[in-house]
Design a protein around this motif. Structure first.
Motif, PDB file in Angstrom:
ATOM      1  N   ALA A 136     -18.999   3.310   3.124  1.00 15.83           N
ATOM      2  CA  ALA A 136     -19.419   2.248   1.719  1.00 15.83           C
ATOM      3  C   ALA A 136     -19.321   0.847   2.096  1.00 15.83           C
ATOM      4  O   ALA A 136     -17.785   0.980   3.024  1.00 15.83           O
ATOM      5  CB  ALA A 136     -18.126   2.679   0.287  1.00 15.83           C
ATOM      6  N   PRO A 137     -19.670  -0.142   1.565  1.00 13.96           N
ATOM      7  CA  PRO A 137     -19.974  -1.510   2.393  1.00 13.96           C
ATOM      8  C   PRO A 137     -18.649  -1.763   1.927  1.00 13.96           C
ATOM      9  O   PRO A 137     -17.750  -1.327   0.722  1.00 13.96           O
ATOM     10  CB  PRO A 137     -20.851  -1.803   0.897  1.00 13.96           C
ATOM     11  N   LEU A 138     -18.626  -2.877   2.363  1.00 16.64           N
ATOM     12  CA  LEU A 138     -16.364  -3.520   2.219  1.00 16.64           C
ATOM     13  C   LEU A 138     -16.967  -4.307   1.061  1.00 16.64           C
ATOM     14  O   LEU A 138     -17.751  -5.439   1.046  1.00 16.64           O
ATOM     15  CB  LEU A 138     -16.335  -4.204   3.803  1.00 16.64           C
ATOM     16  N   SER A 139     -15.568  -4.609  -0.005  1.00 20.71           N
ATOM     17  CA  SER A 139     -16.122  -5.052  -0.920  1.00 20.71           C
ATOM     18  C   SER A 139     -14.375  -5.876  -1.774  1.00 20.71           C
ATOM     19  O   SER A 139     -13.603  -4.148  -0.975  1.00 20.71           O
ATOM     20  CB  SER A 139     -16.654  -4.271  -1.601  1.00 20.71           C
ATOM     21  N   PRO A 140     -14.743  -6.430  -2.607  1.00 20.00           N
ATOM     22  CA  PRO A 140     -12.641  -6.119  -2.763  1.00 20.00           C
ATOM     23  C   PRO A 140     -12.162  -4.956  -3.870  1.00 20.00           C
ATOM     24  O   PRO A 140     -11.133  -4.876  -3.469  1.00 20.00           O
ATOM     25  CB  PRO A 140     -13.440  -7.566  -3.939  1.00 20.00           C
ATOM     26  N   GLU A 141     -13.195  -4.004  -4.212  1.00 16.68           N
ATOM     27  CA  GLU A 141     -12.551  -2.915  -4.288  1.00 16.68           C
ATOM     28  C   GLU A 141     -12.379  -1.811  -3.567  1.00 16.68           C
ATOM     29  O   GLU A 141     -11.948  -0.320  -4.099  1.00 16.68           O
ATOM     30  CB  GLU A 141     -13.596  -2.455  -6.235  1.00 16.68           C
ATOM     31  N   THR A 142     -12.916  -2.146  -2.559  1.00 18.33           N
ATOM     32  CA  THR A 142     -12.702  -1.662  -1.072  1.00 18.33           C
ATOM     33  C   THR A 142     -10.502  -1.057  -1.173  1.00 18.33           C
ATOM     34  O   THR A 142     -10.025  -1.636  -0.486  1.00 18.33           O
ATOM     35  CB  THR A 142     -12.762  -1.896   0.383  1.00 18.33           C
ATOM     36  N   ILE A 157       0.431  -1.089   0.211  1.00 14.51           N
ATOM     37  CA  ILE A 157      -0.326  -0.369  -0.188  1.00 14.51           C
ATOM     38  C   ILE A 157       1.146   1.835   0.109  1.00 14.51           C
ATOM     39  O   ILE A 157       0.043   2.572  -0.312  1.00 14.51           O
ATOM     40  CB  ILE A 157      -0.544   0.040   1.145  1.00 14.51           C
ATOM     41  N   ALA A 158       2.382   1.166  -0.025  1.00 19.04           N
ATOM     42  CA  ALA A 158       2.889   2.478   0.192  1.00 19.04           C
ATOM     43  C   ALA A 158       3.577   2.494  -0.873  1.00 19.04           C
ATOM     44  O   ALA A 158       3.492   3.715  -1.278  1.00 19.04           O
ATOM     45  CB  ALA A 158       4.172   1.606   1.205  1.00 19.04           C
ATOM     46  N   VAL A 159       3.218   2.089  -1.878  1.00 21.45           N
ATOM     47  CA  VAL A 159       3.657   2.528  -3.530  1.00 21.45           C
ATOM     48  C   VAL A 159       2.007   2.778  -4.035  1.00 21.45           C
ATOM     49  O   VAL A 159       2.873   3.045  -4.973  1.00 21.45           O
ATOM     50  CB  VAL A 159       4.452   1.046  -3.999  1.00 21.45           C
ATOM     51  N   SER A 160       1.004   2.901  -3.272  1.00 19.76           N
ATOM     52  CA  SER A 160      -0.050   2.881  -4.528  1.00 19.76           C
ATOM     53  C   SER A 160      -0.750   4.041  -3.163  1.00 19.76           C
ATOM     54  O   SER A 160      -1.073   4.129  -2.070  1.00 19.76           O
ATOM     55  CB  SER A 160      -0.972   1.999  -4.171  1.00 19.76           C
ATOM     56  N   PRO A 161      -0.424   5.750  -3.488  1.00 22.42           N
ATOM     57  CA  PRO A 161      -0.823   6.661  -2.947  1.00 22.42           C
ATOM     58  C   PRO A 161      -1.953   7.310  -3.131  1.00 22.42           C
ATOM     59  O   PRO A 161      -2.491   7.357  -1.677  1.00 22.42           O
ATOM     60  CB  PRO A 161       0.101   7.691  -3.216  1.00 22.42           C
ATOM     61  N   VAL A 189      -6.848 -10.092   8.660  1.00 23.03           N
ATOM     62  CA  VAL A 189      -5.565  -9.463   8.670  1.00 23.03           C
ATOM     63  C   VAL A 189      -5.077  -8.055   8.376  1.00 23.03           C
ATOM     64  O   VAL A 189      -4.661  -7.090   9.111  1.00 23.03           O
ATOM     65  CB  VAL A 189      -4.213 -10.335   7.986  1.00 23.03           C
ATOM     66  N   VAL A 190      -5.509  -7.789   7.314  1.00 23.57           N
ATOM     67  CA  VAL A 190      -5.374  -6.298   6.629  1.00 23.57           C
ATOM     68  C   VAL A 190      -6.344  -5.831   7.675  1.00 23.57           C
ATOM     69  O   VAL A 190      -6.447  -4.494   8.117  1.00 23.57           O
ATOM     70  CB  VAL A 190      -5.966  -6.249   4.630  1.00 23.57           C
ATOM     71  N   LEU A 191      -8.278  -5.636   8.131  1.00 27.18           N
ATOM     72  CA  LEU A 191      -8.500  -5.411   8.852  1.00 27.18           C
ATOM     73  C   LEU A 191      -8.031  -5.056   9.530  1.00 27.18           C
ATOM     74  O   LEU A 191      -8.278  -3.954  10.468  1.00 27.18           O
ATOM     75  CB  LEU A 191     -10.009  -5.584   9.263  1.00 27.18           C
ATOM     76  N   ALA A 221      -4.442   0.911  -2.593  1.00 27.12           N
ATOM     77  CA  ALA A 221      -4.579  -0.238  -2.794  1.00 27.12           C
ATOM     78  C   ALA A 221      -6.118  -1.262  -2.808  1.00 27.12           C
ATOM     79  O   ALA A 221      -6.334  -1.224  -1.876  1.00 27.12           O
ATOM     80  CB  ALA A 221      -3.460  -1.499  -2.597  1.00 27.12           C
ATOM     81  N   PRO A 222      -6.565  -1.802  -3.844  1.00 31.43           N
ATOM     82  CA  PRO A 222      -7.701  -2.461  -3.990  1.00 31.43           C
ATOM     83  C   PRO A 222      -7.703  -3.305  -2.499  1.00 31.43           C
ATOM     84  O   PRO A 222      -6.781  -4.252  -2.419  1.00 31.43           O
ATOM     85  CB  PRO A 222      -8.369  -3.200  -4.508  1.00 31.43           C
ATOM     86  N   LEU A 223      -8.542  -3.746  -1.869  1.00 28.10           N
ATOM     87  CA  LEU A 223      -8.559  -4.876  -0.300  1.00 28.10           C
ATOM     88  C   LEU A 223      -8.397  -6.037  -1.621  1.00 28.10           C
ATOM     89  O   LEU A 223      -7.251  -7.209  -0.331  1.00 28.10           O
ATOM     90  CB  LEU A 223      -9.427  -4.724   0.092  1.00 28.10           C
ATOM     91  N   ALA A 224      -9.022  -6.866  -2.327  1.00 30.59           N
ATOM     92  CA  ALA A 224      -8.901  -7.997  -3.217  1.00 30.59           C
ATOM     93  C   ALA A 224      -6.912  -8.037  -3.769  1.00 30.59           C
ATOM     94  O   ALA A 224      -6.128  -9.284  -3.979  1.00 30.59           O
ATOM     95  CB  ALA A 224      -9.156  -8.529  -4.082  1.00 30.59           C
ATOM     96  N   SER A 225      -6.377  -6.902  -3.581  1.00 31.52           N
ATOM     97  CA  SER A 225      -5.339  -6.851  -4.345  1.00 31.52           C
ATOM     98  C   SER A 225      -4.288  -7.096  -3.401  1.00 31.52           C
ATOM     99  O   SER A 225      -2.425  -8.162  -3.256  1.00 31.52           O
ATOM    100  CB  SER A 225      -4.836  -6.123  -4.359  1.00 31.52           C
ATOM    101  N   LEU A 226      -4.044  -6.825  -1.854  1.00 36.86           N
ATOM    102  CA  LEU A 226      -3.888  -7.523  -0.533  1.00 36.86           C
ATOM    103  C   LEU A 226      -3.557  -8.639  -0.101  1.00 36.86           C
ATOM    104  O   LEU A 226      -2.701  -9.064   0.731  1.00 36.86           O
ATOM    105  CB  LEU A 226      -4.402  -5.946   0.240  1.00 36.86           C
ATOM    106  N   LEU A 227      -4.649  -9.345  -0.638  1.00 36.01           N
ATOM    107  CA  LEU A 227      -4.819 -10.941   0.190  1.00 36.01           C
ATOM    108  C   LEU A 227      -3.611 -11.697   0.287  1.00 36.01           C
ATOM    109  O   LEU A 227      -3.442 -13.025   0.725  1.00 36.01           O
ATOM    110  CB  LEU A 227      -6.124 -11.285  -0.137  1.00 36.01           C
TER     111      LEU A 227
END
Length: 142
Positions: A129-135, A87-91, A113-115, A94-100
């Motif tokens: 907004a609702p929690l989603s893969p795009e959050t 997430i440091a390289v994404s000012p 873990v992310v939460l 980053a979408p939640l799904a991309s961190l899993l």
């Protein structure tokens, strides 16, 4: 940043309160039943009262509850570093799904873990907004 439930004796009426600590600053946030509820004690140096109706609005309430449920999840150091580095390289976040896939050694669900990093104040999300893969998950600014 850390969040902890406020002792019941500090809260007026049937309000709900949490302390939010960020570095050396600590603030009591109290959700009052309505705007006519008594204010928090004047002796408390930093207090913010918000109407319960604001706190309970959806999807804010459900998202906050989901995030708060992850507060006690243990995050392995390697997973923490990988998520925070991504997430440091994404000012803009980053979408939640991309961190899993960054979560490789923790026993908990990768989303939890992310939460947990959000609860620990190391990352942030928009809870309106609702929690989603795009959050979008962002590095928390100091």
């Amino acid at each position: 940043m850390a969040i902890e439930q406020a002792p019941i004796e500090l809260i007026a009426g049937d309000a709900f309160g949490v302390f939010v600590t960020d570095g050396s600053s600590r603030i009591l946030i109290a959700a009052t039943r309505d705007e006519n509820d008594p204010p928090m004690p004047a002796a408390l140096p930093c207090c913010l009262s918000v109407p319960r109706s604001f706190v309970m609005q959806e999807p804010r309430c459900s998202t906050a509850r989901t995030v708060w449920a992850a507060r006690s999840v243990l995050v392995a150091p390697g997973d923490r570093v990988r998520v925070l580095a991504r997430i440091a390289v994404s000012p803009h976040g980053a979408p939640l799904a991309s961190l899993l896939d960054c979560v490789q050694t923790s026993q908990a669900d990768p989303t939890d873990v992310v939460l947990a990093l959000v609860c620990a104040g190391q990352a942030e999300i928009e809870i309106g907004a609702p929690l989603s893969p795009e959050t979008l998950v962002r590095r928390r600014s100091a």
